[in-house]
Design an enzyme around this catalytic site. Structure first.
Site, PDB file in Angstrom:
ATOM      1  N   HIS A 225       0.876  -1.182   0.000  1.00  0.00           N
ATOM      2  CA  HIS A 225       0.000   0.000   0.000  1.00  0.00           C
ATOM      3  C   HIS A 225       0.905   1.220   0.000  1.00  0.00           C
ATOM      4  O   HIS A 225       1.881   1.291   0.745  1.00  0.00           O
ATOM      5  CB  HIS A 225      -0.886  -0.092   1.254  1.00  0.00           C
ATOM      6  CG  HIS A 225      -1.348   1.198   1.834  1.00  0.00           C
ATOM      7  ND1 HIS A 225      -2.056   2.115   1.109  1.00  0.00           N
ATOM      8  CD2 HIS A 225      -1.218   1.716   3.092  1.00  0.00           C
ATOM      9  CE1 HIS A 225      -2.335   3.152   1.903  1.00  0.00           C
ATOM     10  NE2 HIS A 225      -1.831   2.930   3.099  1.00  0.00           N
ATOM     11  N   TYR A 259      -5.727   9.417   2.403  1.00  0.00           N
ATOM     12  CA  TYR A 259      -5.680   9.956   3.764  1.00  0.00           C
ATOM     13  C   TYR A 259      -4.391  10.744   3.960  1.00  0.00           C
ATOM     14  O   TYR A 259      -3.410  10.540   3.234  1.00  0.00           O
ATOM     15  CB  TYR A 259      -5.835   8.851   4.815  1.00  0.00           C
ATOM     16  CG  TYR A 259      -4.731   7.817   4.850  1.00  0.00           C
ATOM     17  CD1 TYR A 259      -3.561   8.044   5.562  1.00  0.00           C
ATOM     18  CD2 TYR A 259      -4.869   6.595   4.201  1.00  0.00           C
ATOM     19  CE1 TYR A 259      -2.546   7.088   5.618  1.00  0.00           C
ATOM     20  CE2 TYR A 259      -3.872   5.638   4.244  1.00  0.00           C
ATOM     21  CZ  TYR A 259      -2.712   5.887   4.961  1.00  0.00           C
ATOM     22  OH  TYR A 259      -1.707   4.943   5.003  1.00  0.00           O
ATOM     23  N   ASP A 551     -26.555 -20.425  19.448  1.00  0.00           N
ATOM     24  CA  ASP A 551     -27.773 -21.201  19.629  1.00  0.00           C
ATOM     25  C   ASP A 551     -27.640 -22.438  18.752  1.00  0.00           C
ATOM     26  O   ASP A 551     -26.807 -22.483  17.845  1.00  0.00           O
ATOM     27  CB  ASP A 551     -29.038 -20.397  19.320  1.00  0.00           C
ATOM     28  CG  ASP A 551     -29.044 -19.761  17.943  1.00  0.00           C
ATOM     29  OD1 ASP A 551     -27.964 -19.613  17.358  1.00  0.00           O
ATOM     30  OD2 ASP A 551     -30.123 -19.406  17.452  1.00  0.00           O
TER      31      ASP A 551
HETATM   32  C1  LIG Z   1       1.985   1.972   4.415  1.00  0.00           C
HETATM   33  C2  LIG Z   1       1.144   1.509   5.555  1.00  0.00           C
HETATM   34  C3  LIG Z   1       0.366   2.401   6.230  1.00  0.00           C
HETATM   35  C4  LIG Z   1      -0.417   1.978   7.296  1.00  0.00           C
HETATM   36  N1  LIG Z   1      -1.150   2.899   7.951  1.00  0.00           N
HETATM   37  C5  LIG Z   1      -1.864   2.531   9.021  1.00  0.00           C
HETATM   38  C6  LIG Z   1      -2.586   3.488   9.746  1.00  0.00           C
HETATM   39  O1  LIG Z   1      -2.545   4.664   9.443  1.00  0.00           O
HETATM   40  N2  LIG Z   1      -3.346   3.070  10.786  1.00  0.00           N
HETATM   41  C7  LIG Z   1      -3.389   1.762  11.144  1.00  0.00           C
HETATM   42  O2  LIG Z   1      -4.095   1.430  12.082  1.00  0.00           O
HETATM   43  N3  LIG Z   1      -2.696   0.824  10.480  1.00  0.00           N
HETATM   44  C8  LIG Z   1      -1.937   1.170   9.427  1.00  0.00           C
HETATM   45  N4  LIG Z   1      -1.237   0.228   8.732  1.00  0.00           N
HETATM   46  C9  LIG Z   1      -1.333  -1.182   9.137  1.00  0.00           C
HETATM   47  C10 LIG Z   1      -0.459  -1.470  10.341  1.00  0.00           C
HETATM   48  O3  LIG Z   1       0.786  -0.906  10.173  1.00  0.00           O
HETATM   49  C11 LIG Z   1      -0.312  -2.967  10.575  1.00  0.00           C
HETATM   50  O4  LIG Z   1      -1.539  -3.594  10.434  1.00  0.00           O
HETATM   51  C12 LIG Z   1       0.256  -3.255  11.966  1.00  0.00           C
HETATM   52  O5  LIG Z   1       1.425  -2.524  12.171  1.00  0.00           O
HETATM   53  C13 LIG Z   1       0.537  -4.738  12.132  1.00  0.00           C
HETATM   54  O6  LIG Z   1       1.135  -4.962  13.377  1.00  0.00           O
HETATM   55  P1  LIG Z   1       1.663  -6.389  13.777  1.00  0.00           P
HETATM   56  O7  LIG Z   1       2.263  -6.298  15.095  1.00  0.00           O
HETATM   57  O8  LIG Z   1       0.565  -7.364  13.573  1.00  0.00           O
HETATM   58  O9  LIG Z   1       2.700  -6.778  12.645  1.00  0.00           O
HETATM   59  P2  LIG Z   1       4.198  -6.305  12.434  1.00  0.00           P
HETATM   60  O10 LIG Z   1       4.433  -4.935  12.854  1.00  0.00           O
HETATM   61  O11 LIG Z   1       4.526  -6.636  11.026  1.00  0.00           O
HETATM   62  O12 LIG Z   1       4.983  -7.232  13.408  1.00  0.00           O
HETATM   63  C14 LIG Z   1       5.147  -8.615  13.172  1.00  0.00           C
HETATM   64  C15 LIG Z   1       6.524  -8.990  13.627  1.00  0.00           C
HETATM   65  O13 LIG Z   1       6.664 -10.399  13.554  1.00  0.00           O
HETATM   66  C16 LIG Z   1       7.983 -10.683  13.207  1.00  0.00           C
HETATM   67  N5  LIG Z   1       8.023 -12.029  12.643  1.00  0.00           N
HETATM   68  C17 LIG Z   1       7.376 -12.479  11.549  1.00  0.00           C
HETATM   69  N6  LIG Z   1       7.661 -13.779  11.340  1.00  0.00           N
HETATM   70  C18 LIG Z   1       8.483 -14.156  12.328  1.00  0.00           C
HETATM   71  C19 LIG Z   1       9.127 -15.379  12.636  1.00  0.00           C
HETATM   72  N7  LIG Z   1       8.980 -16.476  11.890  1.00  0.00           N
HETATM   73  N8  LIG Z   1       9.924 -15.419  13.727  1.00  0.00           N
HETATM   74  C20 LIG Z   1      10.095 -14.324  14.504  1.00  0.00           C
HETATM   75  N9  LIG Z   1       9.536 -13.131  14.236  1.00  0.00           N
HETATM   76  C21 LIG Z   1       8.726 -13.056  13.161  1.00  0.00           C
HETATM   77  C22 LIG Z   1       8.309  -9.602  12.182  1.00  0.00           C
HETATM   78  O14 LIG Z   1       9.676  -9.398  12.046  1.00  0.00           O
HETATM   79  C23 LIG Z   1       7.583  -8.414  12.736  1.00  0.00           C
HETATM   80  O15 LIG Z   1       8.416  -7.565  13.487  1.00  0.00           O
HETATM   81  C24 LIG Z   1      -0.430   0.616   7.672  1.00  0.00           C
HETATM   82  C25 LIG Z   1       0.354  -0.291   6.977  1.00  0.00           C
HETATM   83  C26 LIG Z   1       1.131   0.146   5.927  1.00  0.00           C
HETATM   84  C27 LIG Z   1       1.957  -0.847   5.199  1.00  0.00           C
END
Ligand SMILES: Cc1cc2nc3c(=O)[nH]c(=O)nc-3n(C[C@H](O)[C@H](O)[C@H](O)COP(=O)(O)OP(=O)(O)OC[C@H]3O[C@@H](n4cnc5c(N)ncnc54)[C@H](O)[C@@H]3O)c2cc1C
Length: 841
Positions: A225, A259, A551
């Site tokens: 995105h 946005y 249910d």
């Molecule tokens: C450009 C952009 C703009 C966005 N803007 C917004 C916004 O304005 N508002 C909003 O609410 N959301 C926004 N989002 C969405 C939001 O950023 C994400 O949904 C959110 O940060 C996800 O958080 P998370 O902790 O689930 O995942 P992540 O932050 O991706 O964390 C997951 C972690 O797991 C680790 N990991 C993965 N696999 C393994 C493994 N096998 N072993 C060990 N570690 C592992 C990764 O390294 C990572 O650090 C945006 C996203 C993008 C890309």
């Protein structure tokens, strides 16, 4: 679960860090967070998230998750600075349709308890001086929205949970999930194994890969995105560096998928209008040791040509950008799911393995709290069924389905969606054995859980002219007219006065067999199931806290064989787990449960003439004397083996008739043929929904959820007072005083057809919302359910807000009609229309 159990959290993004914190707050002492990237900047989506938090959503659950996240981020502070910059949110409309949508959105905000204001173009310009005022028709201002400082929040949470004893292992990818006897035992990393009793996957868009290690398909699609930053803008510079780089409200221009937020003297622009760009997370390789702002796995190269329309539109909406250029941009990756919701809950096949996936920053702390509550045996005050991992059927887990629907959700993320809008694609994935006949009758299909479901049949249009005056449909506004036809009135009328057949196939049903099946059902159901074979019990399943989990319709076919119609997708894993536990303790009390929905089919044959149809073709006696209410019988209908259950969803007599899929079309034909002389019709879900509301039947997931007790839902009669030892029983004792109760609202003006989720006001104050609604054809008025404070009684008048307009509604009896609706309809019309008439009856 014991708080000393060993928990491994995979991923230190905003979800994983919040989960560690929520568990610490609940006294958990043995937590390890394993992160493949460096802890200071792990490199997932959180590491670059611009952090806009718009809380208001059509979903109550998602709104409540956001509300908690805001509250928590506000409370998370260091050096006098919190992790939430509450600059407010402004959503602007540049088309009349969006302006209407903002009114609808304000309705949700009233419903879910968020303060908002609809504002004029002048006020928009006051709140946001850089807007081109003449382009804007109005806006919605939400003072409590703002910017999450997500990366900072993660670091503060890591700091405080480390102090509480949480271990963090960074630069450590989890490469395998360890298990024994369908139970989690730990995770494998290049540095060795980490034993665990519970593993929670918070791996963001890597969820598919981690899920695969556990043998769990995770229906999530990573998509890129676009997010861009402008060069410094003189007009922003003059705002003199507000704290945290922003003081203007976060701004949404959804008519163009855009946005905006400030980054000091620059603008940040997010864009959803470009082509979907799916990413395979497995192909991204290992996270580098040195992650920085520009170099992280979740950040892909910017594709400026995709951003061109966004830039032009942005300069038009915010002319101060004309003085600037796009200086930096990236295609950032995050997760999309088939319905846009998060994936939360325990794996149905691997005990101890949980997911908290596809979560936005906006909902992160809320989801983390719900998972921590689940692990700690606490009740989540937020109904999490919309997020439940088990909500997808097998066909919806196919990569092709996830890929297509995930992309569609990306495209539609800011679109105006009607509550009945079906998916455009994929379609025709699941059709019932009656599909060919339905097409011949001109079925208007909508889609749900990948099933094609007739909403009405064009073939019935010929009867519209025969509708008696009091059944004539009313004119509707454009919104409630969408996916609507006056034919639904015919189908309702024919059901109340003659006989109709409804395709009930998509309702989930399970076959539950074995000597332990009765024990499991007795433990999970509120009613006594221990009745003779041939009986059918409509019952509830509760959670440990006495709230409704589902249910169910339990038909005892033989001593050790049951057919169970379930409404919550979580009932199958629930029964499976309970059956497994019982047979582990008492091997002789084994039982097995399997989903038979796809292999069978069902027709609801309902109406005062239903018996006339069935009696002509049945090998068995279907009279009430021999086949009373809530009984099940196996019979042959003109040689077709059926299981017949005497129950009705519409308040008219009749049966649900089940057979195997191979016999389905013939069953349809046989009933159709036999019904001709009685004027049988096929009827769709539009009529069904209206009739079931009149009949007082509640839909799981909207009219009853885990927020409601049986008393509140008016379902006390489904709880067997003499029964002991079922799940939730002890807690039920606490619910005797009921602060709210489901009520049937009858809208005074027949032309105001509401659809659901609209706020309900009493004496000018918002007190609740509509759970579901329809035009009640029998009573000639729109009707709705709503949970209202106990003090509001039958006969009282409330108001429902529909697109900003308040509509009066009177509280009617529940149910409005009892079985035999048409025969009582005239009386009910009088009741509903003129309360003074009631006194004379
Ligand atoms: C450009 C952009 C703009 C966005 N803007 C917004 C916004 O304005 N508002 C909003 O609410 N959301 C926004 N989002 C969405 C939001 O950023 C994400 O949904 C959110 O940060 C996800 O958080 P998370 O902790 O689930 O995942 P992540 O932050 O991706 O964390 C997951 C972690 O797991 C680790 N990991 C993965 N696999 C393994 C493994 N096998 N072993 C060990 N570690 C592992 C990764 O390294 C990572 O650090 C945006 C996203 C993008 C890309």
């Amino acid at each position: 679960m014991s708080t000393s159990q060993r928990v491994v959290i995979i991923g230190a993004g905003i979800v994983g860090a919040n989960l560690a914190d929520e568990l610490v707050q609940r006294g958990w002492t043995n937590i390890t967070v394993v992160e493949q990237g460096p802890l200071s900047m792990p490199g997932g989506s959180t590491s670059h998230a611009p952090g806009l938090v718009f809380q208001t959503n059509s979903s109550k659950t998602m709104t409540q998750l956001a509300q908690y996240t805001v509250k928590k981020l506000l409370s998370l502070s260091k050096d006098g600075q919190s992790c939430f910059n509450q600059v407010g949110g402004l959503e602007v409309a540049t088309t009349p349709e969006r302006m209407q949508e903002l009114k609808r959105k304000q309705g949700w905000a009233f419903s879910w308890g968020i303060e908002t204001r609809l504002v004029s173009p002048e006020e928009c310009a006051n709140l946001y001086p850089f807007l081109k005022k003449e382009k804007v028709l109005g806006g919605l201002h939400i003072a409590s929205d703002g910017l999450a400082l997500a990366a900072r929040a993660v670091q503060l949470l890591i700091e405080r949970t480390k102090q509480a004893g949480v271990k963090y292992l960074d630069l450590t990818p989890v490469t395998a999930i360890e298990k024994k006897n369908a139970k989690i035992t730990g995770v494998t990393t290049p540095k060795g194994s980490i034993p665990a009793d519970i593993v929670v996957c918070c791996a963001g868009f890597w969820g598919v890969e981690v899920g695969a290690m556990a043998g769990l398909p995770v229906p999530l699609l990573p998509l890129a995105h676009q997010y861009a930053k402008t060069a410094p803008i003189p007009a922003l510079k003059q705002r003199k560096n507000p704290p945290n780089g922003a003081s203007l409200p976060i701004l949404r221009h959804q008519d163009h998928d855009l946005y905006y937020r400030e980054h000091g003297d620059r603008y940040g622009i997010g864009y959803y209008g470009h082509r979907p760009m799916p990413v395979n997370a497995g192909s991204l390789g290992l996270t580098p040791k040195n992650v920085d702002e520009k170099n992280m796995p979740s950040r892909q190269d910017f594709t400026p040509q995709d951003f061109d329309p966004a830039w032009k539109e942005s300069q038009d909406l915010l002319p101060v950008m004309e003085e600037s250029v796009v200086e930096d941009g990236f295609n950032g990756i995050f997760s999309f799911t088939p319905d846009g919701g998060p994936l939360v809950g325990q794996s149905p096949t691997l005990e101890g393995f949980y997911l908290a996936e596809a979560v936005w920053v906006t909902h992160s702390a809320g989801v983390a709290r719900a998972v921590a509550q689940q692990l700690s045996g606490e009740r989540s005050e937020i109904d999490m069924s919309e997020c439940d991992l088990s909500r997808f059927d097998e066909v919806q887990l196919a990569p092709e389905y996830v890929n297509e629907t995930g992309q569609q959700n990306f495209v539609e993320v800011y679109d105006i969606i009607h509550p009945l809008d079906p998916k455009q694609s994929p379609r025709n994935l699941r059709v019932t054995p009656f599909y060919a006949r339905q097409k011949e009758l001109g079925a208007y299909f909508l889609e749900s859980r990948a099933w094609e479901r007739p909403h009405w049949y064009d073939a019935n249009e010929v009867f519209v002219q025969d509708l008696p005056a009091e059944w004539q449909p009313v004119d509707r506004d454009d919104w409630s007219n969408k996916h609507y036809s006056a034919i639904a009135a015919v189908e309702a009328w024919k059901t109340r006065t003659g006989v109709a057949m409804y395709d009930m196939t998509p309702l989930r049903r399970l076959e539950f067999s074995g000597p332990g099946a009765i024990d499991v059902l007795q433990r999970l159901c509120t009613s006594d199931i221990c009745k003779e074979p041939g009986t059918v019990t409509y019952t509830l399943m509760l959670d440990d806290f006495g709230y409704i989990r589902s249910d169910a319709i339990v038909a005892r076919l033989e001593t050790n064989l049951f057919q169970v119609g379930v409404f919550s997708p979580d009932s199958l894993p629930q029964l499976t787990i309970e059956a497994r536990k019982l047979s582990q303790r008492f091997p002789a009390r084994w039982s097995q449960v399997r989903d038979i929905t796809g292999g069978t089919c069902s027709i609801g044959l309902w109406g005062p003439l239903a018996w006339n149809v069935v009696s002509q073709i049945s090998s068995e006696d279907f009279t009430t004397a021999c086949f009373g209410h809530h009984r099940v019988k196996r019979a042959f209908l003109k040689g077709i083996p059926v299981t017949a259950i005497s129950l009705s969803h519409v308040g008219e007599p009749g049966w649900e008739l089940y057979t195997t899929a191979d016999n389905g079309q013939r069953l349809w034909d046989v009933l159709w043929q036999a019904g001709q002389e009685h004027g049988i019709i096929a009827a769709g879900r539009a009529a069904l929904n209206a009739l079931r509301l009149e009949a007082g039947n509640l839909d799981w997931g909207t009219d009853m959820t885990s927020e409601h007790t049986p008393s509140q839902a008016g379902l006390d009669h489904l709880v067997d007072q003499g029964k002991q030892g079922f799940v939730g029983q002890a807690a039920l004792l606490k619910h005797f005083s009921t602060s709210k109760r489901i009520r049937t609202l009858v809208v005074d003006d027949p032309r105001s057809v509401i659809l659901g989720k609209e706020p309900v006001f009493y004496q000018g104050r918002p007190v609740s919302y509509v759970t579901s609604a329809a035009f009640g054809y029998t009573v000639g008025k729109p009707i709705a359910y709503s949970y209202l404070p106990a003090g509001i009684q039958e006969g009282d008048v409330v108001e429902v807000e529909y697109f900003g307009k308040r509509i009066a509604a009177t509280i009617g009896p529940t149910p409005l009609l009892r079985q035999g609706g048409q025969r009582r309809a005239a009386k009910q019309r009088a009741l509903v229309a003129a309360p003074e008439v009631r006194a004379r009856l």
